[in-house]
Design a protein around this motif. Structure first.
Motif, mmCIF file in Angstrom:
data_model
loop_
_atom_site.group_PDB
_atom_site.id
_atom_site.type_symbol
_atom_site.label_atom_id
_atom_site.label_comp_id
_atom_site.label_asym_id
_atom_site.label_seq_id
_atom_site.Cartn_x
_atom_site.Cartn_y
_atom_site.Cartn_z
ATOM 1 N N ARG A 169 0.862 -1.187 0.000
ATOM 2 C CA ARG A 169 0.000 0.000 0.000
ATOM 3 C C ARG A 169 0.890 1.226 0.000
ATOM 4 O O ARG A 169 1.914 1.276 0.667
ATOM 5 C CB ARG A 169 -0.867 -0.052 1.255
ATOM 6 C CG ARG A 169 -2.154 0.709 1.267
ATOM 7 C CD ARG A 169 -3.234 0.316 0.274
ATOM 8 N NE ARG A 169 -3.811 -1.007 0.287
ATOM 9 C CZ ARG A 169 -4.708 -1.450 1.120
ATOM 10 N NH1 ARG A 169 -5.107 -0.702 2.113
ATOM 11 N NH2 ARG A 169 -5.210 -2.652 0.998
ATOM 12 N N GLY A 170 0.514 2.236 -0.770
ATOM 13 C CA GLY A 170 1.339 3.429 -0.927
ATOM 14 C C GLY A 170 2.156 3.386 -2.207
ATOM 15 O O GLY A 170 2.795 4.363 -2.570
ATOM 16 N N GLU A 171 2.133 2.234 -2.884
ATOM 17 C CA GLU A 171 2.853 2.066 -4.141
ATOM 18 C C GLU A 171 1.897 1.490 -5.186
ATOM 19 O O GLU A 171 0.941 0.805 -4.850
ATOM 20 C CB GLU A 171 4.037 1.108 -3.953
ATOM 21 C CG GLU A 171 5.018 1.563 -2.879
ATOM 22 C CD GLU A 171 6.107 0.535 -2.627
ATOM 23 O OE1 GLU A 171 6.624 -0.024 -3.610
ATOM 24 O OE2 GLU A 171 6.409 0.289 -1.452
ATOM 25 N N ARG A 172 2.179 1.777 -6.442
ATOM 26 C CA ARG A 172 1.351 1.216 -7.520
ATOM 27 C C ARG A 172 1.799 -0.215 -7.817
ATOM 28 O O ARG A 172 2.994 -0.505 -7.815
ATOM 29 C CB ARG A 172 1.444 2.105 -8.752
ATOM 30 C CG ARG A 172 0.807 3.471 -8.507
ATOM 31 C CD ARG A 172 0.982 4.407 -9.650
ATOM 32 N NE ARG A 172 2.321 5.003 -9.603
ATOM 33 C CZ ARG A 172 2.719 5.991 -10.383
ATOM 34 N NH1 ARG A 172 1.899 6.497 -11.277
ATOM 35 N NH2 ARG A 172 3.931 6.478 -10.283
ATOM 36 N N VAL A 173 0.811 -1.071 -8.080
ATOM 37 C CA VAL A 173 1.079 -2.504 -8.229
ATOM 38 C C VAL A 173 0.364 -3.040 -9.474
ATOM 39 O O VAL A 173 -0.767 -2.673 -9.758
ATOM 40 C CB VAL A 173 0.594 -3.293 -6.993
ATOM 41 C CG1 VAL A 173 0.857 -4.790 -7.148
ATOM 42 C CG2 VAL A 173 1.237 -2.767 -5.718
ATOM 43 N N ASN A 199 11.463 0.347 -16.571
ATOM 44 C CA ASN A 199 11.308 1.758 -16.930
ATOM 45 C C ASN A 199 10.371 2.565 -16.044
ATOM 46 O O ASN A 199 10.390 3.788 -16.100
ATOM 47 C CB ASN A 199 10.830 1.875 -18.384
ATOM 48 C CG ASN A 199 11.856 1.353 -19.363
ATOM 49 O OD1 ASN A 199 13.039 1.266 -19.060
ATOM 50 N ND2 ASN A 199 11.403 0.990 -20.542
ATOM 51 N N LYS A 200 9.534 1.916 -15.258
ATOM 52 C CA LYS A 200 8.550 2.625 -14.442
ATOM 53 C C LYS A 200 8.657 2.205 -12.983
ATOM 54 O O LYS A 200 9.119 1.119 -12.666
ATOM 55 C CB LYS A 200 7.121 2.365 -14.950
ATOM 56 C CG LYS A 200 6.870 2.844 -16.370
ATOM 57 C CD LYS A 200 6.945 4.346 -16.474
ATOM 58 C CE LYS A 200 6.741 4.828 -17.895
ATOM 59 N NZ LYS A 200 6.879 6.258 -18.038
ATOM 60 N N ASP A 201 8.191 3.090 -12.103
ATOM 61 C CA ASP A 201 8.204 2.820 -10.659
ATOM 62 C C ASP A 201 6.951 2.027 -10.299
ATOM 63 O O ASP A 201 5.983 2.579 -9.778
ATOM 64 C CB ASP A 201 8.268 4.150 -9.894
ATOM 65 C CG ASP A 201 8.382 3.934 -8.402
ATOM 66 O OD1 ASP A 201 8.870 2.868 -7.983
ATOM 67 O OD2 ASP A 201 7.965 4.841 -7.653
ATOM 68 N N ILE A 202 6.980 0.744 -10.610
ATOM 69 C CA ILE A 202 5.821 -0.128 -10.385
ATOM 70 C C ILE A 202 6.278 -1.427 -9.752
ATOM 71 O O ILE A 202 7.373 -1.906 -10.024
ATOM 72 C CB ILE A 202 5.070 -0.423 -11.711
ATOM 73 C CG1 ILE A 202 3.818 -1.277 -11.490
ATOM 74 C CG2 ILE A 202 5.955 -1.129 -12.710
ATOM 75 C CD1 ILE A 202 2.549 -0.572 -11.680
ATOM 76 N N ASN A 203 5.448 -1.966 -8.859
ATOM 77 C CA ASN A 203 5.679 -3.296 -8.305
ATOM 78 C C ASN A 203 4.883 -4.282 -9.135
ATOM 79 O O ASN A 203 3.658 -4.155 -9.230
ATOM 80 C CB ASN A 203 5.196 -3.374 -6.850
ATOM 81 C CG ASN A 203 6.094 -2.618 -5.918
ATOM 82 O OD1 ASN A 203 7.234 -3.004 -5.704
ATOM 83 N ND2 ASN A 203 5.597 -1.527 -5.369
#
Length: 199
Positions: A87-91, A116-120
C-alpha cells in the motif's frame, strides 16, 4: 468424405467450446450471487477490517473502483509477499503460466515496464497447472525476469480473483484500489498508459 468428417468434427468442437463457455459463465455468475461459505465469510470480514484500519471505505471486490482482495504468497525463493504491504505504491498483479502462449508474448513487455517505471509487478504463477518448479525457473531465466514471481500452488488466489483466461492483469493504485483489469496479454504501451492514469 474426409472433408465432411472434418467439418463435422470442427462443428462439434466449436459447439462444445460454446457450450462450455456459456455453462462456465453461468456457473461463475451463480457463484458470485451466492452467499459466501463459512471460511470465506471470515476472509471477507478480515478484508473489511483491513479497509477500516487503513481508513479506506472502498468495498473489497474485483471490479474497477473496488479494494483489491489481499493475498500473501511465496516467491520462487520462498520469501512471502503480501499485497497489502505494498500500500502506498502502484502494483500490477498478473496471473500467468509458462505453458500459456499469450503469457510468453507479454513477459518481455512486463520486464521492460518493470525496468522503466516505478511499479511493483507481482507475477502470480498458477503453479498447480505447471509440470514442476524447474519449468518456472527455466522460464524466468530464459526471459531474464527480475520482478517477483509468486507461487499460487493451489490456485487459491487465482480462484479468489476469479481468473479464467490467462494472462489476466489487475492494475492497483497506491490506495489498493483496482484501476484497470485486462483479460489477455497487455503490450508495453497499454501498461504505461494505464500506469500513468493511477496515483
Amino acid at each position: 468424405m474426409k472433408k465432411a468428417i472434418l467439418i463435422i468434427i470442427i462443428i462439434g468442437m466449436f459447439s462444445w467450446a460454446l457450450y462450455d463457455f456459456v455453462f462456465s459463465s453461468n456457473k461463475a455468475a451463480q457463484e458470485a450471487d451466492a452467499p459466501p461459505a463459512g471460511n470465506q465469510i471470515t476472509s471477507q470480514e478480515n478484508q473489511t477490517s483491513e479497509a477500516e484500519k487503513t481508513g479506506d471505505s472502498s468495498e473489497v471486490g474485483l471490479e474497477v473502483g473496488n479494494l483489491a482482495p489481499d493475498f500473501k504468497l511465496p516467491t520462487l525463493d520462498g520469501e512471502p509477499i503480501q499485497l497489502s504491504e505494498l500500500r502506498g505504491e502502484r502494483v500490477m498483479v498478473n496471473f500467468w503460466a509458462t505453458w500459456c502462449p499469450p503469457c510468453r508474448a507479454e513477459m518481455p513487455d512486463m520486464q521492460k515496464f518493470h525496468e522503466n517505471k516505478d511499479i511493483n509487478i507481482l507475477a502470480v504463477n498458477l503453479t498447480e497447472t505447471e509440470g514442476d518448479l524447474m519449468s518456472i525457473q527455466n522460464f524466468v531465466s530464459e526471459y531474464e525476469l527480475t520482478f517477483p514471481i509468486l507461487k499460487d500452488e493451489n490456485t487459491e488466489v487465482a480462484n479468489r480473483y476469479q481468473i479464467q483466461p490467462i494472462p489476466s492483469t489487475f492494475m492497483i493504485d497506491s490506495n489498493g484500489i483496482i484501476q484497470y483489469k485486462a483479460f489477455g496479454a497487455m503490450n508495453y504501451d497499454l501498461m504505461v498508459q494505464e500506469f500513468e492514469k493511477m496515483e
